[in-house]
Design a protein around this motif. Structure first.
Motif, PDB file in Angstrom:
ATOM      1  N   GLY A 146       0.927  -1.123  -0.035  1.00 44.10           N
ATOM      2  CA  GLY A 146       0.041  -0.181   0.011  1.00 44.10           C
ATOM      3  C   GLY A 146       1.020   1.189  -0.006  1.00 44.10           C
ATOM      4  N   TYR A 147       2.022   1.418   0.812  1.00 45.17           N
ATOM      5  CA  TYR A 147       2.770   2.472   0.716  1.00 45.17           C
ATOM      6  C   TYR A 147       3.649   2.566  -0.509  1.00 45.17           C
ATOM      7  CZ  TYR A 147       2.482   2.622   6.143  1.00 45.17           C
ATOM      8  OH  TYR A 147       1.899   2.790   7.305  1.00 45.17           O
ATOM      9  N   VAL A 148       4.013   1.666  -1.011  1.00 45.05           N
ATOM     10  CA  VAL A 148       4.843   1.611  -2.276  1.00 45.05           C
ATOM     11  C   VAL A 148       3.769   2.184  -3.401  1.00 45.05           C
ATOM     12  CG1 VAL A 148       5.807   0.017  -4.049  1.00 45.05           C
ATOM     13  CG2 VAL A 148       6.563  -0.283  -1.666  1.00 45.05           C
ATOM     14  N   GLY A 149       2.595   1.727  -3.498  1.00 42.08           N
ATOM     15  CA  GLY A 149       1.640   2.181  -4.401  1.00 42.08           C
ATOM     16  C   GLY A 149       1.332   3.640  -4.267  1.00 42.08           C
ATOM     17  N   ALA A 152       4.379   5.383  -5.724  1.00 39.57           N
ATOM     18  CA  ALA A 152       4.374   5.340  -7.206  1.00 39.57           C
ATOM     19  C   ALA A 152       3.147   6.336  -7.841  1.00 39.57           C
ATOM     20  CB  ALA A 152       3.982   3.819  -7.602  1.00 39.57           C
ATOM     21  N   SER A 153       1.998   6.476  -6.998  1.00 42.45           N
ATOM     22  CA  SER A 153       0.941   7.197  -7.681  1.00 42.45           C
ATOM     23  C   SER A 153       1.466   8.605  -7.744  1.00 42.45           C
ATOM     24  CB  SER A 153      -0.179   7.100  -6.829  1.00 42.45           C
ATOM     25  OG  SER A 153       0.046   7.754  -5.742  1.00 42.45           O
ATOM     26  N   LYS A 154       2.401   9.131  -7.070  1.00 43.05           N
ATOM     27  CA  LYS A 154       3.033  10.419  -7.208  1.00 43.05           C
ATOM     28  C   LYS A 154       4.418  10.772  -7.831  1.00 43.05           C
ATOM     29  CE  LYS A 154       1.649  13.612  -4.490  1.00 43.05           C
ATOM     30  NZ  LYS A 154       0.834  14.676  -4.509  1.00 43.05           N
ATOM     31  N   TRP A 155       4.841   9.697  -7.982  1.00 40.34           N
ATOM     32  CA  TRP A 155       6.132   9.613  -8.697  1.00 40.34           C
ATOM     33  C   TRP A 155       6.150  10.202 -10.020  1.00 40.34           C
ATOM     34  CZ3 TRP A 155      10.927   9.011  -6.920  1.00 40.34           C
ATOM     35  CH2 TRP A 155      12.166   8.813  -7.867  1.00 40.34           C
ATOM     36  N   PRO A 156       7.084  11.145 -10.548  1.00 35.05           N
ATOM     37  CA  PRO A 156       8.361  11.524  -9.813  1.00 35.05           C
ATOM     38  C   PRO A 156       8.244  12.713  -8.629  1.00 35.05           C
ATOM     39  CG  PRO A 156       8.476  12.439 -11.880  1.00 35.05           C
ATOM     40  CD  PRO A 156       7.225  11.625 -11.963  1.00 35.05           C
ATOM     41  N   LEU A 157       7.016  12.995  -8.613  1.00 30.95           N
ATOM     42  CA  LEU A 157       6.717  14.221  -7.725  1.00 30.95           C
ATOM     43  C   LEU A 157       6.964  13.739  -5.921  1.00 30.95           C
ATOM     44  CD1 LEU A 157       3.572  15.729  -9.442  1.00 30.95           C
ATOM     45  CD2 LEU A 157       5.972  16.414  -9.557  1.00 30.95           C
ATOM     46  N   THR A 160       3.998  13.696   0.415  1.00 29.29           N
ATOM     47  CA  THR A 160       4.215  14.002   1.884  1.00 29.29           C
ATOM     48  C   THR A 160       3.775  12.837   2.636  1.00 29.29           C
ATOM     49  OG1 THR A 160       1.545  14.757   2.240  1.00 29.29           O
ATOM     50  CG2 THR A 160       3.282  16.489   1.040  1.00 29.29           C
ATOM     51  N   ALA A 161       4.321  13.317   4.031  1.00 28.27           N
ATOM     52  CA  ALA A 161       4.364  12.270   5.091  1.00 28.27           C
ATOM     53  C   ALA A 161       2.679  11.957   5.355  1.00 28.27           C
ATOM     54  CB  ALA A 161       4.890  12.741   6.184  1.00 28.27           C
ATOM     55  N   ALA A 162       1.877  13.081   5.306  1.00 24.94           N
ATOM     56  CA  ALA A 162       0.262  12.805   5.684  1.00 24.94           C
ATOM     57  C   ALA A 162       0.043  11.927   4.517  1.00 24.94           C
ATOM     58  CB  ALA A 162      -0.303  14.188   5.557  1.00 24.94           C
ATOM     59  N   GLU A 163       0.254  12.213   3.319  1.00 27.46           N
ATOM     60  CA  GLU A 163      -0.349  11.574   2.236  1.00 27.46           C
ATOM     61  C   GLU A 163       0.181   9.954   2.162  1.00 27.46           C
ATOM     62  OE1 GLU A 163      -0.688  14.389  -1.468  1.00 27.46           O
ATOM     63  OE2 GLU A 163       1.562  13.884  -1.031  1.00 27.46           O
ATOM     64  N   LEU A 164       1.229   9.720   2.609  1.00 33.93           N
ATOM     65  CA  LEU A 164       1.958   8.540   2.663  1.00 33.93           C
ATOM     66  C   LEU A 164       1.521   7.716   3.781  1.00 33.93           C
ATOM     67  CD1 LEU A 164       3.656   6.116   1.304  1.00 33.93           C
ATOM     68  CD2 LEU A 164       5.738   7.313   2.502  1.00 33.93           C
ATOM     69  N   PHE A 165       1.537   8.313   5.145  1.00 33.52           N
ATOM     70  CA  PHE A 165       1.661   7.569   6.349  1.00 33.52           C
ATOM     71  C   PHE A 165      -0.033   7.795   6.938  1.00 33.52           C
ATOM     72  CE2 PHE A 165       6.202   7.893   6.388  1.00 33.52           C
ATOM     73  CZ  PHE A 165       6.278   6.498   6.076  1.00 33.52           C
ATOM     74  N   LEU A 196      10.595   4.219   0.127  1.00 35.81           N
ATOM     75  CA  LEU A 196       9.804   4.077   1.261  1.00 35.81           C
ATOM     76  C   LEU A 196      10.393   4.035   2.591  1.00 35.81           C
ATOM     77  CD1 LEU A 196       7.227   3.403   2.899  1.00 35.81           C
ATOM     78  CD2 LEU A 196       7.488   0.969   2.489  1.00 35.81           C
ATOM     79  N   LEU A 197      11.606   3.681   2.796  1.00 37.23           N
ATOM     80  CA  LEU A 197      12.126   3.667   3.735  1.00 37.23           C
ATOM     81  C   LEU A 197      13.039   5.050   4.075  1.00 37.23           C
ATOM     82  CD1 LEU A 197      14.161  -0.012   3.959  1.00 37.23           C
ATOM     83  CD2 LEU A 197      11.995   0.881   5.455  1.00 37.23           C
ATOM     84  N   GLY A 198      13.278   5.568   3.032  1.00 40.48           N
ATOM     85  CA  GLY A 198      13.613   7.130   2.946  1.00 40.48           C
ATOM     86  C   GLY A 198      12.687   7.981   3.812  1.00 40.48           C
ATOM     87  N   HIS A 199      11.157   7.712   3.379  1.00 42.41           N
ATOM     88  CA  HIS A 199      10.338   8.574   3.841  1.00 42.41           C
ATOM     89  C   HIS A 199      10.207   8.267   5.308  1.00 42.41           C
ATOM     90  CE1 HIS A 199       8.706  10.563   0.206  1.00 42.41           C
ATOM     91  NE2 HIS A 199       9.039   9.633  -0.211  1.00 42.41           N
ATOM     92  N   ALA A 200      10.243   7.072   5.679  1.00 38.46           N
ATOM     93  CA  ALA A 200      10.321   6.527   7.014  1.00 38.46           C
ATOM     94  C   ALA A 200      11.044   6.985   7.916  1.00 38.46           C
ATOM     95  CB  ALA A 200      10.010   4.952   7.256  1.00 38.46           C
ATOM     96  N   ARG A 201      12.600   7.185   7.425  1.00 42.18           N
ATOM     97  CA  ARG A 201      13.482   7.872   8.271  1.00 42.18           C
ATOM     98  C   ARG A 201      13.027   9.253   8.623  1.00 42.18           C
ATOM     99  NH1 ARG A 201      19.588   8.529   6.135  1.00 42.18           N
ATOM    100  NH2 ARG A 201      18.632   9.679   4.451  1.00 42.18           N
TER     101      ARG A 201
END
Length: 616
Positions: A146-149, A152-157, A160-165, A196-201
């Protein structure tokens, strides 16, 4: 026998077998075939039939691992994790080196809330060879998918953390114990997972950087995840991208930690682990005082990897003998590269998988392997190769040399931890090994000669050290296979990237943004660490050879070609035999050259082959 007697006999056979599939045994169908059929039936949803076959098998062979495992998976899918865990435990008792059973047991123990047991089984599965499959299992997780998707839906933009998590922050991600165990154990070569892990960091940095009396302390899962992520960042040598604002916040958190360290003030586990996700702890002033404090187990594990072990390696460097001078100008440059970036930074104990292979009969104790040989590892790097050879030849004496003291110190520490005593490490230049006055029964030099100023000059030195009748295992880069590397190196030079950590990070992000143009690079494990990427794309010296050049060297130096190593892709040999029909000869280098021209990706990693020296 009358009809009534026949019916009674048939009924008795059915009762003793326990299922309608019992006649299959009488028909001579083997247990392996029945187990395969049970697995097929489960796959297509015919669960009761699969269970019946497994129970029939177990009635005859109570410790049949595949049947126990399959019944465990069926119970697991039905949500009966207690029954599943018992079945997996029985399977492991029968075959304790079965990685799949350990992984499956870990999933059931995690579902039961027995997290320490789950982590132990996950770690065992990784050590037993599941390292290469770990990524696929991680990306199959619905949470991670789900996170990866979303990314990808925003890539390459940017997302935000709120959008992701969302409102849960990283809590769902932090609960994934297998992900945490894998992050602690090995490089995870996935562009999607790295993003994903970069955003988590960055999200952990936000949590750690906003202290307050009203803020609740993070739970154990968040701290455990932060420690595991810091260990993954250390393994990758901090390859992840970060924004300017993120770098500033990380620097501020590091400075606050240093102030608290100097004053003796409290340092929270979260703050320490987040700092360690941006900078290695052993590089911080007075960091060794962290070892005098009490910490949770996850933080203690992080301190061992990022502080205790590097300090031990620094001490080891003073005790490594210099076997030869290092004077060649290219050798000096290569030495500096691997001093700064020892390669590879391996973590999983290779002896565990070796023991599993031995238990399965994949590595037999032949007379040659039991002999008291003298073996040279020319270019041992960080020691994984030497340690594996020391296990294959337990009675041999190994001399393992490398040009980098940093790599050798890593190798010495690992060897000492594993209790091996038949390896001597020394610093040496292959070009100078002819001066040491020794000869060897077996020589290994894989992935080394092509970094010398003149690969064939170094190879001739090794040939001079090989005893009559001896063998050498050689690994060399392929000109045809590495065309994409040549193209990438040309682009790197044109864009002015240097072999510094910052420039390698920036270069990696360029490649990730152009991922569709660089699938071979994105798929390479070496791409996912600074040392690996430097070795792959920024090496100070790289030569590539062709099979005809290798054949000419072997012929000129009295060596016989004894075959390429088995390929990871099992179809290579099939394609080779098909191309040359009845005339196929796997010892024929001219045929292999023609095959490689048609299939240039065959030797993507490198040519790895055995060559022998005449006994006369």
């Amino acid at each position: 026998m009358n009809r009534k007697e026949r019916r009674a006999a048939e009924k008795q056979r059915g009762a003793s077998a326990g299922s309608a599939n019992a006649p299959a045994f009488a028909a001579g169908i083997g247990i392996a075939d029945l187990a395969a059929e049970a697995s097929r039936l489960r796959t297509i949803g015919r669960i009761h039939e699969a269970q019946a076959i497994c129970r029939d098998i177990l009635a005859r062979e109570p410790d049949h691992v595949q049947s126990l495992n399959l019944l465990g998976l069926i119970a697991q899918a039905a949500g009966d994790h207690r029954a599943a865990a018992k079945l997996f435990a029985k399977a492991i008792a029968a075959d304790e080196v079965n990685a799949a059973c350990h992984y499956n047991a870990g999933n059931s123990y995690q579902a039961l809330g027995q997290r320490s047991k789950a982590a132990a089984h996950f770690s065992k599965a990784l050590a037993l060879g599941m390292e290469d499959k770990a990524l696929a299992f991680i990306l199959q997780s619905p949470v991670i998918a789900g996170y990866v998707g979303r990314i990808a839906s925003k890539w390459p933009l940017a997302i935000t953390a709120a959008e992701l998590f969302g409102g849960e922050s990283i809590a769902p991600l932090a609960k994934d114990l297998f992900l945490r165990c894998a992050m602690e154990a090995t490089t995870l070569p996935s562009m999607q997972l790295e993003l994903l892990l970069g955003h988590a960091r960055a999200e952990l940095l936000r949590l750690a950087g906003t202290p307050g009396k009203d803020r609740a302390a993070p739970d154990d899962d968040i701290v455990g995840f932060a420690c595991a992520l810091a260990r993954q960042c250390f393994i990758s040598e901090y390859a992840y991208a970060q924004t300017t604002a993120e770098s500033g916040d990380a620097d501020a958190l590091r400075d606050r930690l240093l102030q608290n360290l100097a004053s003796g003030a409290t340092i929270t586990p979260l703050a320490l682990s987040v700092v360690a996700a941006y900078v290695p702890l052993h590089t911080l002033p007075t960091a060794e005082t962290l070892l005098r404090r009490d910490w949770p187990a996850s933080v203690a594990g992080l301190l061992r990897v990022q502080l205790r072990e590097p300090l031990e390696e620094a001490s080891d460097r003073a005790h490594i003998a210099a076997l030869t001078p290092i004077e060649d100008s290219v050798s000096v440059q290569v030495m500096h590269q691997y001093q700064e970036n020892p390669y590879p930074r391996w973590t999983i104990n290779p002896l565990t998988a070796f023991a599993a292979d031995q238990a399965r009969g994949k590595i037999a104790p032949t007379a040659e392997r039991q002999a008291e040989l003298e073996i040279l590892i020319a270019g041992c790097g960080t020691g994984s190769h030497a340690i594996q050879i020391a296990q294959v030849y337990p009675n041999a004496r190994l001399l393992a040399v490398d040009i980098s003291l940093t790599s050798l110190a890593y190798a010495r520490r690992k060897t000492r931890e594993l209790g091996l005593r038949n390896i001597d490490y020394a610093q040496a230049d292959i070009l100078e090994l002819g001066t040491i006055g020794r000869s060897f029964d077996h020589i290994e030099s894989v992935g080394v000669l092509h970094h010398l100023a003149e690969p064939t000059a170094g190879w001739r030195v090794l040939v001079s050290l090989l005893r009559p009748g001896g063998k050498m295992r050689i690994g060399l880069y392929s000109e045809l296979a590495r065309r994409v590397i040549v193209e990438a190196r040309a682009r790197i030079a044109a864009r002015g990237y240097r072999a510094t950590a910052d420039d390698i990070r920036r270069c990696r992000q360029d490649i990730i943004r152009e991922a569709e143009h660089w699938p071979m690079l994105i798929g390479a494990r070496d791409f996912y660490s600074i040392s690996g990427c430097r070795d792959l794309l920024f090496n100070v010296m790289e030569h590539r050879l062709t099979i005809p050049e290798i054949a000419a060297f072997l012929n000129d130096n009295g060596l016989s070609f004894q075959g390429f190593e088995p390929f990871d892709d099992p179809t290579v040999h099939e394609k080779f035999r098909k191309q040359f029909s009845g005339a196929a000869d796997e010892a024929n280098l001219e045929q292999w050259h023609r095959f490689e021209v048609d299939h240039p990706e065959t030797f993507w990693d490198m040519y790895v082959f055995m060559a022998g020296k005449s006994a006369r």
